[in-house]
Design a protein around this motif. Sequence first.
Motif, PDB file in Angstrom:
ATOM      1  N   ARG A 175      29.953  12.368 -13.383  1.00 27.64           N
ATOM      2  CA  ARG A 175      29.250  13.523 -13.939  1.00 27.64           C
ATOM      3  C   ARG A 175      28.104  13.053 -14.828  1.00 27.64           C
ATOM      4  N   ARG A 176      27.203  12.318 -14.227  1.00 30.04           N
ATOM      5  CA  ARG A 176      25.962  11.878 -14.861  1.00 30.04           C
ATOM      6  C   ARG A 176      24.967  11.615 -13.744  1.00 30.04           C
ATOM      7  N   GLY A 177      23.702  11.863 -14.019  1.00 27.22           N
ATOM      8  CA  GLY A 177      22.696  11.706 -12.980  1.00 27.22           C
ATOM      9  C   GLY A 177      21.328  11.417 -13.568  1.00 27.22           C
ATOM     10  N   GLY A 178      20.299  11.798 -12.827  1.00 25.78           N
ATOM     11  CA  GLY A 178      18.941  11.484 -13.235  1.00 25.78           C
ATOM     12  C   GLY A 178      18.537  12.107 -14.559  1.00 25.78           C
ATOM     13  N   ALA A 179      19.068  13.295 -14.861  1.00 27.87           N
ATOM     14  CA  ALA A 179      18.717  13.945 -16.124  1.00 27.87           C
ATOM     15  C   ALA A 179      19.239  13.151 -17.320  1.00 27.87           C
ATOM     16  N   ASP A 180      20.359  12.463 -17.130  1.00 27.67           N
ATOM     17  CA  ASP A 180      20.909  11.651 -18.217  1.00 27.67           C
ATOM     18  C   ASP A 180      19.996  10.461 -18.522  1.00 27.67           C
ATOM     19  N   LEU A 181      19.419   9.874 -17.465  1.00 31.68           N
ATOM     20  CA  LEU A 181      18.482   8.776 -17.681  1.00 31.68           C
ATOM     21  C   LEU A 181      17.223   9.282 -18.375  1.00 31.68           C
ATOM     22  N   THR A 182      16.738  10.435 -17.967  1.00 30.44           N
ATOM     23  CA  THR A 182      15.564  11.021 -18.616  1.00 30.44           C
ATOM     24  C   THR A 182      15.816  11.242 -20.105  1.00 30.44           C
ATOM     25  N   ALA A 183      16.989  11.786 -20.428  1.00 28.52           N
ATOM     26  CA  ALA A 183      17.332  12.036 -21.832  1.00 28.52           C
ATOM     27  C   ALA A 183      17.427  10.734 -22.618  1.00 28.52           C
ATOM     28  N   ALA A 184      17.990   9.692 -21.998  1.00 25.79           N
ATOM     29  CA  ALA A 184      18.113   8.397 -22.676  1.00 25.79           C
ATOM     30  C   ALA A 184      16.747   7.780 -22.927  1.00 25.79           C
ATOM     31  N   ILE A 185      15.831   7.935 -21.970  1.00 32.24           N
ATOM     32  CA  ILE A 185      14.473   7.420 -22.147  1.00 32.24           C
ATOM     33  C   ILE A 185      13.764   8.160 -23.273  1.00 32.24           C
ATOM     34  N   ALA A 186      13.912   9.473 -23.312  1.00 27.45           N
ATOM     35  CA  ALA A 186      13.286  10.261 -24.378  1.00 27.45           C
ATOM     36  C   ALA A 186      13.804   9.829 -25.749  1.00 27.45           C
ATOM     37  N   GLN A 187      15.110   9.616 -25.838  1.00 30.25           N
ATOM     38  CA  GLN A 187      15.707   9.204 -27.112  1.00 30.25           C
ATOM     39  C   GLN A 187      15.226   7.822 -27.529  1.00 30.25           C
ATOM     40  N   ARG A 188      15.166   6.895 -26.580  1.00 30.42           N
ATOM     41  CA  ARG A 188      14.734   5.530 -26.868  1.00 30.42           C
ATOM     42  C   ARG A 188      13.273   5.497 -27.331  1.00 30.42           C
ATOM     43  N   LEU A 189      12.405   6.207 -26.631  1.00 33.65           N
ATOM     44  CA  LEU A 189      10.988   6.198 -26.985  1.00 33.65           C
ATOM     45  C   LEU A 189      10.739   6.913 -28.314  1.00 33.65           C
ATOM     46  N   SER A 190      11.487   7.981 -28.562  1.00 35.50           N
ATOM     47  CA  SER A 190      11.343   8.684 -29.830  1.00 35.50           C
ATOM     48  C   SER A 190      11.690   7.759 -30.990  1.00 35.50           C
ATOM     49  N   HIS A 191      12.749   6.958 -30.801  1.00 30.86           N
ATOM     50  CA  HIS A 191      13.165   6.016 -31.845  1.00 30.86           C
ATOM     51  C   HIS A 191      12.123   4.903 -32.035  1.00 30.86           C
ATOM     52  N   LEU A 192      11.633   4.341 -30.946  1.00 28.89           N
ATOM     53  CA  LEU A 192      10.711   3.209 -31.038  1.00 28.89           C
ATOM     54  C   LEU A 192       9.356   3.610 -31.617  1.00 28.89           C
ATOM     55  N   HIS A 193       8.895   4.812 -31.279  1.00 34.95           N
ATOM     56  CA  HIS A 193       7.541   5.206 -31.665  1.00 34.95           C
ATOM     57  C   HIS A 193       7.512   6.180 -32.843  1.00 34.95           C
ATOM     58  N   GLY A 194       8.679   6.551 -33.352  1.00 34.04           N
ATOM     59  CA  GLY A 194       8.706   7.466 -34.476  1.00 34.04           C
ATOM     60  C   GLY A 194       8.114   8.821 -34.141  1.00 34.04           C
ATOM     61  N   THR A 195       8.348   9.278 -32.901  1.00 30.58           N
ATOM     62  CA  THR A 195       7.797  10.544 -32.434  1.00 30.58           C
ATOM     63  C   THR A 195       8.908  11.361 -31.770  1.00 30.58           C
TER      64      THR A 195
END
Length: 332
Positions: A175-195
């Motif tokens: 019960r995980r798919g492409g949307a989970d990867l998208t969410a993880a990328i958004a979280q990672r980039l938000s943390h790295l770039h402070g945005t």
Amino acid sequence: MLGKKVGIDLGTTLIRVHVKGEGVVASEPSAVAVDVEQAVPRIVATGLHARAAVRPGVELRSVLRAGAVADAAGLDALMQAAVTRACGRQRIFKPDVMVAVMSEMTGADRLQVLEACARAGARTMYLIDRPLAAAIGSAVPVAGTQARLLVELGAATMDAAVIANEGAVARTCLRRGGADLTAAIAQRLSHLHGTEVGTAAAEEVKREIASAVPLAEERTLRVRAQRAGEGVEIVVSSAELDEPVRDWLGPLDLALAQLLEETPAPLNDGLRRAGLTLSGAGAQLRGLDRHLGAVLGLPASVAFEPALTVARGTAIALESLEVVRRTFLYVR
């Protein structure tokens, strides 16, 4: 029979409708807009119209959650809209409808789907598990003893099966798919770039520069984000995506390795030769076929138009009902 043949890919994020002779006639969100200010909440729109209808007092609801029915009334409305889109409001002959569902959908949910099809005006209703529909829609032979692995990667689920003898001889579902990867990328980039990196920007990043295998050269992409309530532009590097992609791949690798261990031994040699086929929108992640091929030791390929394989498969399955009725492996 004069009624239309309608195949429906009932996904957690999208519903796709395929009509024989016409192809895919609809691809819309599996969602409804509900007026919650009424004494009895009322569905006011479905699919694309549902998103446009959202306002104070009207909320967007997903009909499915991880492949399971989350809103029975919404399912009825969505199926009614799908059949109407395929056949029109005024129809003399009722259609035959085949719906693809998650392989681990419960019997109670399967019954709800069939009943929703009947209320929508179907003459006959069939269910087919998503991996088998994807295999048929990918032109993967399903008859005979030659086993093949089909991995169907949707937005919210990963549904995989070893296909042989016109059915699934082993299966697994995450019960995980492409949307989970998208969410993880958004979280990672938000943390790295402070945005604040939104879903649309993260989806673009995933599509353009994310990779399941090491890239020969690092790639970058400019995307819009939010910082302190203001729009800004950030430059994202493919190297920044390694961690979320690796974390997303881990459970998938493990689940598929376990699936191969559960495959009956007599089928192993044929499976090693025939390999695996990837379908679903998630299959378009760069290098995913090479990654899984290396991890599992199998030849791997991505189906043609992978996002449409399930919808195509449901329509083709409707043309082979003598096989369906004989095997009872994927009619519920």
